[in-house]
Every structure is written in structure tokens, then in C-alpha cells.
Design a protein around this motif. Structure first.
Motif, PDB file in Angstrom:
ATOM      1  N   TRP A 113       0.969  -1.299  -0.018  1.00 54.50           N
ATOM      2  CA  TRP A 113      -0.023  -0.058  -0.100  1.00 54.50           C
ATOM      3  C   TRP A 113       0.855   1.073  -0.123  1.00 54.50           C
ATOM      4  O   TRP A 113       0.825   2.101  -0.829  1.00 54.50           O
ATOM      5  N   GLY A 114       1.615   1.098   0.744  1.00 57.00           N
ATOM      6  CA  GLY A 114       2.871   2.551   1.011  1.00 57.00           C
ATOM      7  C   GLY A 114       3.321   2.733  -0.276  1.00 57.00           C
ATOM      8  O   GLY A 114       3.657   3.546  -0.618  1.00 57.00           O
ATOM      9  N   LEU A 126       5.285   5.531  -4.565  1.00 56.76           N
ATOM     10  CA  LEU A 126       5.845   5.552  -5.694  1.00 56.76           C
ATOM     11  C   LEU A 126       5.273   6.226  -7.002  1.00 56.76           C
ATOM     12  O   LEU A 126       5.546   6.271  -8.095  1.00 56.76           O
ATOM     13  N   GLY A 127       4.021   6.595  -6.817  1.00 54.07           N
ATOM     14  CA  GLY A 127       3.148   7.178  -7.888  1.00 54.07           C
ATOM     15  C   GLY A 127       2.464   6.304  -8.648  1.00 54.07           C
ATOM     16  O   GLY A 127       1.910   6.783  -9.633  1.00 54.07           O
ATOM     17  N   PHE A 128       2.594   5.078  -8.328  1.00 54.47           N
ATOM     18  CA  PHE A 128       1.585   4.001  -8.997  1.00 54.47           C
ATOM     19  C   PHE A 128      -0.112   4.415  -8.935  1.00 54.47           C
ATOM     20  O   PHE A 128      -0.859   4.326  -9.900  1.00 54.47           O
ATOM     21  N   PRO A 134      -5.181   7.360  -0.431  1.00 52.67           N
ATOM     22  CA  PRO A 134      -4.214   8.082   0.319  1.00 52.67           C
ATOM     23  C   PRO A 134      -3.247   7.004   0.948  1.00 52.67           C
ATOM     24  O   PRO A 134      -3.381   6.030   1.289  1.00 52.67           O
ATOM     25  N   SER A 135      -1.994   7.655   1.175  1.00 53.59           N
ATOM     26  CA  SER A 135      -0.953   6.771   1.800  1.00 53.59           C
ATOM     27  C   SER A 135      -1.245   6.568   3.359  1.00 53.59           C
ATOM     28  O   SER A 135      -2.120   6.883   3.856  1.00 53.59           O
TER      29      SER A 135
END
Length: 107
Positions: free
Chosen positions: A52-53, A58-60, A67-68
Motif C-alpha cells: 500500500w505504501g 512511488l506514484g503508481f 491515500p498513503s
């Protein structure tokens, strides 16, 4: 001519084989020890959290759609402490318990 009906099996009464043979690797032989079970459970969630992070960091995936983990924790903390969420939870629990006690005393 031999009888090949499902009840009697194949030629000469041999059982019919259906599908692929079962792999001994995928069969459960015995329960997992408690330590291994806990380790696998915790590892699953840590890997899920890392994916998830990484996907958001990394913008995938856009943070607008996902949200992160840090953003989610930050928003949860802001709702919980300065936003008065704890007071809202207290009032809700008080109302539920009050309603339950009122219903329990009525016959």
C-alpha cells in the motif's frame, strides 16, 4: 464390449480418473504451530501495508484515490484528538448503554 458406466468405473472395473491428480504439496498434513500461524498472519498484514505504501509513495496510484498509510494515520489522529472524536464516542456509548438499561428495566 466393456461396461464403462460411472458406477462401475472404467475398463475392468478400474475407477475413473477425473481432473488432475492431487498434489501432495498442497494437501494439509497437520495444523500449523501457533508461532508459525502468528508469524504468517502478521507478515501478511505487514506485506499488505508495504505494498500500500509503495503503491502510493512511488506514484503508481494517485493519493486522491488511495491515500498513503501516513495520510490515513494523520487524518485519524486529527479526528481522534483535536477533532473531538473521543467525546463523540463517549456520548454514543453512553446513549447505547442508557437505552439498554432502560429497555432491560421495562417488562
Amino acid at each position: 464390449m466393456t461396461d464403462r458406466s460411472p458406477a462401475t468405473g472404467g475398463a475392468r472395473g478400474a475407477p475413473l480418473r477425473t481432473g488432475r491428480p492431487k498434489s501432495p504439496v498442497l494437501t494439509v498434513r497437520q495444523p500449523l504451530p501457533a508461532g508459525a500461524s502468528i508469524l504468517l498472519s502478521v507478515s501478511f498484514f505487514l506485506i499488505l501495508l508495504a505494498l500500500w505504501g509503495a503503491s502510493t509513495g512511488l506514484g503508481f496510484v494517485s493519493s486522491f484515490f488511495l491515500p498513503s498509510p501516513a495520510q490515513v494515520l494523520r487524518a485519524g489522529w486529527q479526528m481522534y484528538v483535536p477533532g473531538g472524536f473521543l467525546g463523540d464516542i463517549t456520548v454514543s456509548v453512553y446513549r447505547v448503554l442508557g437505552g439498554y438499561l432502560l429497555a432491560a428495566t421495562m417488562e
